[in-house]
Design an enzyme around this catalytic site. Structure first.
Site, short mmCIF file in Angstrom:
data_model
loop_
_atom_site.label_atom_id
_atom_site.label_comp_id
_atom_site.label_asym_id
_atom_site.label_seq_id
_atom_site.Cartn_x
_atom_site.Cartn_y
_atom_site.Cartn_z
N ASP A 349 0.83 -1.19 0.00
CA ASP A 349 0.00 0.00 0.00
C ASP A 349 0.87 1.25 0.00
O ASP A 349 1.89 1.33 0.71
CB ASP A 349 -0.90 -0.03 1.25
CG ASP A 349 -1.80 1.17 1.35
OD1 ASP A 349 -2.68 1.32 0.48
OD2 ASP A 349 -1.63 1.97 2.29
N GLU A 385 1.72 -0.42 -4.97
CA GLU A 385 0.76 0.65 -5.29
C GLU A 385 1.61 1.91 -5.49
O GLU A 385 2.13 2.45 -4.51
CB GLU A 385 -0.25 0.85 -4.16
CG GLU A 385 -1.31 1.87 -4.52
CD GLU A 385 -2.26 2.17 -3.37
OE1 GLU A 385 -3.47 2.31 -3.63
OE2 GLU A 385 -1.80 2.26 -2.21
#
Length: 691
Positions: A349, A385
């Site tokens: 993330d 990401e």
């Protein structure tokens, strides 16, 4: 609480956390700036602090001791002494019980109280400059000592990247409403490994299950007070312990058992991990672990103003992965999940934050290099990401070789194309062909691009074709949260409808989007529930909806759509033209056939003029097989509202059979090159070469 009475041995500075030995347990905690450390021992339920042990040994910034007679099951926490000097970046407060960053299993949960803060709450803008001396232990979860034996028994499938199909799901959301899973098993790891769940994934052709965060996380105080919950889990409390709610009666072993079941079905497990920030928030957040252990080491602090955090993530803080001990913590956590629990990969993330140096993002960051050279992690699937909210945060295509990336441009371009936006043919073709313009350098491969139409963050596929606007009122933020630019279209009615024409248009559009996803080069990622028409009622930010809004509705299952997805996965698996290990170049092979050729609707090769027509919404692509003995594919895409005459281009065997038509008009029919076919408005047709 008793004073220290037991014999304390020096122990060892590694491994960190609590490690069971033949005679007791070794404890080790990193804090380079601490002046003293106490180990606090609790009863089995974690309610009563029974003893404090002064830790006097410190080696290279690691405080350590060995306690004979202490073994598996012991509950503990830390108290760390040092300066309370927020202006200098230090927030030590021994009144606050701290969770071990290396805890393997948690006892209890956070009970929100002002005592969890290191400063007196409610004292104004400068409140955090003063120290609060209330004991936080009654409100804190604690760590439980566990053994470190490997738990998984299976061999990892190690599915080849080009054959990978990812399914993004949530431990609770995926199983809470499944009618064939027992009530007491739903929402747990055990449910993920259950026969109904595994069989569904196999039917879809899924080769990798990507799970939203399973590391222990906090239920944010503001959400609890509003009667909501942290559903997604992007607010990590600990990187080594699983979220307790996801464990059933089987304890930690339940995780490995679920992974084993999935492995036996040929399905890998990928974890969404959040190493970019923690749940402690900004300078006014609670003191739960890292902040009280060594704030100046663990976090990115503002240059010249270390009282404040560099909020690169939008959550209040960012972990300083450039610090060697913080990088070590991340690496140790990854290795534990890969070796003990058998996890096959990780999705990082806000990964741009992980590569941050003072001067900005660095693709050569030591953490990235450490992952790639590691003998365990180097064999895992590593997906980034590629953005955060800091300066220069959008780094799509800039991560080093060995990492794949969530391709947000793919999502946006494909959505825009099928909505009918103008001037998209060049960018659509690039995204369809694995985005070599982004990933083609540095000896990277097509699987560097993880393609997706929808993900947990945003509309589901059903809502993408049913809503023009987000409907997040249930989140309690007056619909201000979530993305506004969804590139969606409701086909004339906002939300649910019984109009048959609109329902058919929406169904075809879903097939168009799914077919594009599975036919594109790169790695397809499917959002859980999209294969059955799952809706969230137009909510595109269900981070706080641990309920029917956020959970997959299995009762709504669209059997025809599920079968369509299964067909797409089988086609992708069967035809090597769709899962090539190298980027498309247009260069002719030894048989004189280019790996890809692009055509206009009249059957002629695309010219620069054709590519740049602003209102052109049609394209034909011919893909040669990557495997000897396989067949070529011809794909016609019509994003116009009306039917369009397409001419079968020259080349290939001359005879083509329609094997997939999202308008369900031509499947099974055959055409020769030079013949004309009508592709219905907003439809996609796949043809296979026939001798």
């Amino acid at each position: 609480m008793q004073q220290q009475v037991r014999r304390v041995e020096a122990g060892a500075p590694y491994p960190f956390g609590a490690t069971v030995t033949q005679r007791g347990t070794n404890f080790a905690l990193f804090s380079d700036n601490a002046e003293g450390v106490e180990l606090c021992l609790f009863d089995g339920a974690g309610g009563t602090e029974q003893e404090r042990v002064a830790v006097t040994e410190c080696t290279d910034g690691v405080w350590h001791c060995h306690l004979p007679g202490i073994g598996r099951g012991q509950v503990y926490g830390w108290r760390v002494h040092g300066p309370w000097a927020p202006e200098a970046g230090h927030r030590f407060n021994p009144a606050k019980l701290l969770l071990d960053p290396y805890a393997r299993k948690l006892v209890g949960e956070i009970k929100w109280d002002d005592a969890l803060h290191g400063y007196p709450v409610g004292g104004g803008d400068d409140a955090d400059l003063s120290m609060d001396e209330r004991d936080s232990a009654p409100f804190m979860p604690k760590a439980r000592v566990v053994t470190t034996l490997p738990l998984t028994a299976t061999t990892a499938p190690r599915n080849f990247w080009p054959r990978t199909v990812i399914y993004e799901g949530h431990v609770r959301g995926l199983t809470m409403r499944h009618p064939l899973i027992p009530d007491d098993m739903r929402g747990t790891f055990a449910a993920l490994g259950s026969q109904p769940m595994v069989e569904h994934l196999q039917r879809l052709g899924v080769t990798a299950l990507e799970l939203l965060p399973v590391h222990a996380f906090t239920q944010d105080r503001n959400l609890v007070e509003k009667g909501l919950a942290n559903y997604w889990g992007y607010n990590t409390l600990n990187f080594f312990a699983p979220e307790p709610r996801y464990l059933g009666n089987g304890g930690l072993e339940e995780i490995a058992a679920a992974v084993d079941c999935l492995h036996q079905a040929g399905i890998e497990v990928i974890l969404d991990v959040v190493y970019n920030h923690t749940c402690e928030g900004n300078h006014l957040g609670p003191t739960l672990s890292w902040r009280g252990i060594d704030n100046a080491s663990y976090y990115h602090l503002m240059p010249g103003e270390p009282r404040f955090y560099d909020n690169l993530t939008g959550t209040g803080n960012a972990l300083n992965t450039s610090h060697p001990r913080v990088m070590q913590m991340v690496m140790d956590s990854l290795r534990l999940w890969a070796t003990v629990y058998g996890v096959d990969g990780f999705r990082f993330d806000l990964a741009t934050t992980l590569g941050r140096r003072p001067e900005g993002f660095d693709p050569g960051h030591p953490l990235f290099l450490a992952m790639r050279q590691d003998p365990v992690l180097g064999r895992c699937k590593l997906i980034m990401e590629p953005w955060d909210v800091g300066p220069g945060g959008y780094q799509l295509g800039n991560f080093p070789a060995g990492f794949s990336e969530w391709n947000g441009d793919y999502r946006d371009v494909v959505r825009d194309f099928w909505v009918g936006s103008d001037g998209l043919l060049p960018s659509f073709a690039s995204r369809f062909a694995a985005s070599s313009d982004l990933f083609g350098e540095g000896r990277r491969r097509p699987w560097s691009s993880v393609n997706f139409i929808t993900a947990h963050d945003g509309f589901t596929l059903q809502d993408l074709v049913s809503y023009d606007h987000k409907h997040n009122e249930a989140n309690g933020e007056d619909n201000r949260d979530g993305h506004d630019d969804n590139k969606s279209w409701n086909f004339g009615v906002e939300g649910e409808t019984d109009d048959p024409e609109i329902l058919e248009a929406r169904a075809r559009q879903k097939r168009n989007l799914l077919a594009t996803l599975f036919l594109s080069q790169g790695v397809p990622m499917l959002l859980a529930g999209d294969e059955m028409g799952n809706s969230q009622g137009g909510n595109n930010n269900t981070y706080c909806q641990d309920n029917e809004i956020g959970w997959v509705d299995w009762d709504r299952q669209d059997e025809a759509l599920t079968e369509f997805v299964a067909r797409l996965a089988e086609l992708r698996k069967k035809r090597s033209a769709l899962s090539r290990p190298a980027f498309l170049t247009g260069v002719r092979n030894e048989r004189g056939v280019p790996d890809v050729a692009w055509f206009a609707v009249n059957g002629a090769r695309m010219t620069e003029e054709e590519w740049n027509k602003p209102h052109a919404k049609c394209l034909v692509v011919r893909l040669a097989p990557a495997r000897q003995g396989d067949v070529s594919l011809l794909i016609m895409l019509n994003a116009a509202q009306h039917g369009v005459d397409f001419t079968i281009p020259p080349g290939g065997s001359g005879k083509w059979e329609a094997v997939l038509d999202t308008a369900a008009q031509l499947e099974g029919e055959r055409r020769d090159m030079g013949e004309t076919v009508i592709a219905e408005g907003r439809s996609l047709i796949v043809w296979e070469a026939r001798a």
